[in-house]
Design an enzyme around this catalytic site. Structure first.
Site, PDB file in Angstrom:
ATOM      1  N   HIS A  54      -9.688 143.123 -57.145  1.00  0.00           N
ATOM      2  CA  HIS A  54     -10.864 144.044 -57.490  1.00  0.00           C
ATOM      3  C   HIS A  54     -10.721 145.022 -56.293  1.00  0.00           C
ATOM      4  O   HIS A  54     -10.110 144.875 -55.303  1.00  0.00           O
ATOM      5  CB  HIS A  54     -12.097 143.162 -57.267  1.00  0.00           C
ATOM      6  N   GLU A  56     -12.864 145.740 -53.831  1.00  0.00           N
ATOM      7  CA  GLU A  56     -13.220 145.420 -52.643  1.00  0.00           C
ATOM      8  C   GLU A  56     -12.209 144.619 -51.995  1.00  0.00           C
ATOM      9  O   GLU A  56     -11.996 144.859 -50.550  1.00  0.00           O
ATOM     10  CB  GLU A  56     -14.472 144.407 -52.636  1.00  0.00           C
ATOM     11  N   CYS A  90     -16.213 138.510 -55.266  1.00  0.00           N
ATOM     12  CA  CYS A  90     -15.927 139.562 -54.022  1.00  0.00           C
ATOM     13  C   CYS A  90     -17.181 139.376 -53.255  1.00  0.00           C
ATOM     14  O   CYS A  90     -17.002 139.797 -51.940  1.00  0.00           O
ATOM     15  CB  CYS A  90     -15.924 140.980 -54.748  1.00  0.00           C
ATOM     16  N   TRP A 181      -1.813 171.333 -89.270  1.00  0.00           N
ATOM     17  CA  TRP A 181      -2.463 171.257 -88.085  1.00  0.00           C
ATOM     18  C   TRP A 181      -3.323 172.399 -87.732  1.00  0.00           C
ATOM     19  O   TRP A 181      -2.971 173.570 -87.778  1.00  0.00           O
ATOM     20  CB  TRP A 181      -1.245 171.391 -87.190  1.00  0.00           C
ATOM     21  N   ASP A 211      -1.975 160.508 -94.424  1.00  0.00           N
ATOM     22  CA  ASP A 211      -1.252 161.177 -93.070  1.00  0.00           C
ATOM     23  C   ASP A 211      -0.301 160.171 -92.526  1.00  0.00           C
ATOM     24  O   ASP A 211       0.560 160.444 -91.589  1.00  0.00           O
ATOM     25  CB  ASP A 211      -2.235 161.472 -92.187  1.00  0.00           C
ATOM     26  N   ARG A 218       2.350 158.227 -78.095  1.00  0.00           N
ATOM     27  CA  ARG A 218       3.492 158.556 -77.742  1.00  0.00           C
ATOM     28  C   ARG A 218       3.600 160.033 -77.044  1.00  0.00           C
ATOM     29  O   ARG A 218       5.098 160.103 -76.454  1.00  0.00           O
ATOM     30  CB  ARG A 218       4.388 158.477 -79.112  1.00  0.00           C
ATOM     31  N   LEU A 299     -15.955 159.466 -90.295  1.00  0.00           N
ATOM     32  CA  LEU A 299     -16.983 160.255 -89.263  1.00  0.00           C
ATOM     33  C   LEU A 299     -18.113 160.264 -89.610  1.00  0.00           C
ATOM     34  O   LEU A 299     -19.241 159.809 -88.854  1.00  0.00           O
ATOM     35  CB  LEU A 299     -16.201 161.319 -88.893  1.00  0.00           C
TER      36      LEU A 299
END
Length: 357
Positions: A54, A56, A90, A181, A211, A218, A299
């Protein structure tokens, strides 16, 4: 005497350091830590990767003269942990080093930690200052905080649309069976950077069939997010990239969709094939964030449900005149940027959630 302005200055540095772990800490939070003696930074560190030391620990280990720790202040943007996980607590390390003062950005929302790390420090006689740049600290870890407070992943929606409000052409009419596009290659690289920062990524069945996206990173260095594909009726065949086994993939199916077995991806049958059920499954799998790329129906479903946190919309400098209409937000963007010939608008959802949709 240390002033609030000084505390804020060092907390800003913690936040800068914490951001270096974006996309690498996976379901763990982004944490940075700074150790200050005599108004001078003598050590700093951040959480580099999931399962690693971590912030800390890295900060303490970076201090050359350990004797100064007993007179120093430790700054950290998230409450130090107090439980044994993949690493020791921690708070225990801080106490063992005799650090007399700890300054914290915000509490850890994880029930295993929340308030317990602070209590452990105070019980050992440490002075604890809380809430320094708390809003900034919570925003940096909004994925982690949403996961624990709302019991679901942090959801980001993304699409690109033309100036006249379309996200795709009418492929049946124009005979072009490939994406048109809307933005340029640089914008697409930015999208791959965004993908690298999230734990999971989703696209709808129609988008997969039309699509054949890889849903990977990538175009940017990083870890591929887990692909999440809603395929209620089993319409996606084995020749599609999302079933190639090159990235971890989770496919949601309807409860009556039939049997299917594969070593390349995980299949989950949902009793209720809806967004709350999908997010619940991702929550149970400890996926703290979800990046949703399309299509319009998917969406729109997220927007209507209210179960989203941010939306990124590119407006490309193109006109389609007809095609698939873009989703409608009907609100003013919280932020806007010009980006290589396109406009990027960012919307943030501050409305109450309706989990019944």
């Amino acid at each position: 005497m240390i002033t609030t302005a000084q505390d804020e200055l060092y907390m800003k540095r913690c936040l800068e350091l914490a951001g270096k772990g974006m996309g690498l800490t996976r379901s763990n939070p982004l944490v940075g830590s700074v150790i200050v003696y005599d108004n001078r930074i003598i050590g700093e560190g951040y959480h580099h990767e999931y399962g690693g030391p971590h912030a800390e620990v890295n900060a303490i280990n970076s201090v050359k003269d350990k004797s100064l720790l007993t007179k120093a202040s430790l700054y950290v943007n998230l409450e130090p942990c107090s439980h044994h996980g993949k690493t020791p607590p921690c708070s225990l390390l801080i106490n063992s080093c005799g650090i007399p003062r700890v300054v914290i950005g915000c509490k850890d929302p994880n029930p295993e930690v929340s308030g317990k790390g602070i209590a452990a420090l105070k019980n050992a006689g440490c002075e604890v200052i809380e809430g320094i740049l708390e809003n900034e600290a919570r925003y940096l870890n909004r994925r982690f905080i949403t996961y624990h407070e709302k019991k679901r992943p942090y959801v980001i929606l993304k699409w690109a649309q033309t100036l006249d409000g379309f996200i795709d052409t009418d492929r049946k009419s124009n005979g072009i069976n490939k994406p048109s596009w809307i933005t340029n290659h640089t914008a697409r690289m930015l999208v791959h950077k965004w993908r690298s920062e999230e734990l999971s990524i989703m696209a709808g069945t129609d988008t997969i069939l039309l699509d054949d996206p890889g849903l990977d990173v990538r175009e940017w260095p990083g870890i591929n997010p887990i692909r999440v594909i809603p395929d209620k009726n089993g319409r996606i065949f084995e020749d599609k990239k999302v079933k190639n086994g090159l990235s971890p993939t989770l496919i949601f199916r309807g409860k009556d969709s039939g049997e299917e077995i594969s070593h390349k991806y995980d299949l989950v049958s949902l009793k209720s094939f809806d967004i709350p059920s999908m997010l619940e499954e991702l929550y149970q799998r400890e996926l703290t964030s979800l990046f949703v790329e399309g299509g319009a129906k998917m969406l729109g479903s997220f927007l209507n449900s209210g179960l989203w946190d941010e939306t990124y919309v590119f407006f490309g400098n193109k006109m389609f005149k007809y095609g698939v209409k873009a989703p409608e937000l009907n609100r003013k963007a919280d932020e806007s940027f010009e980006f290589r010939g396109s406009m990027l608008y960012i919307y943030k959802n501050n409305q109450p959630e309706n989990s019944d949709l």
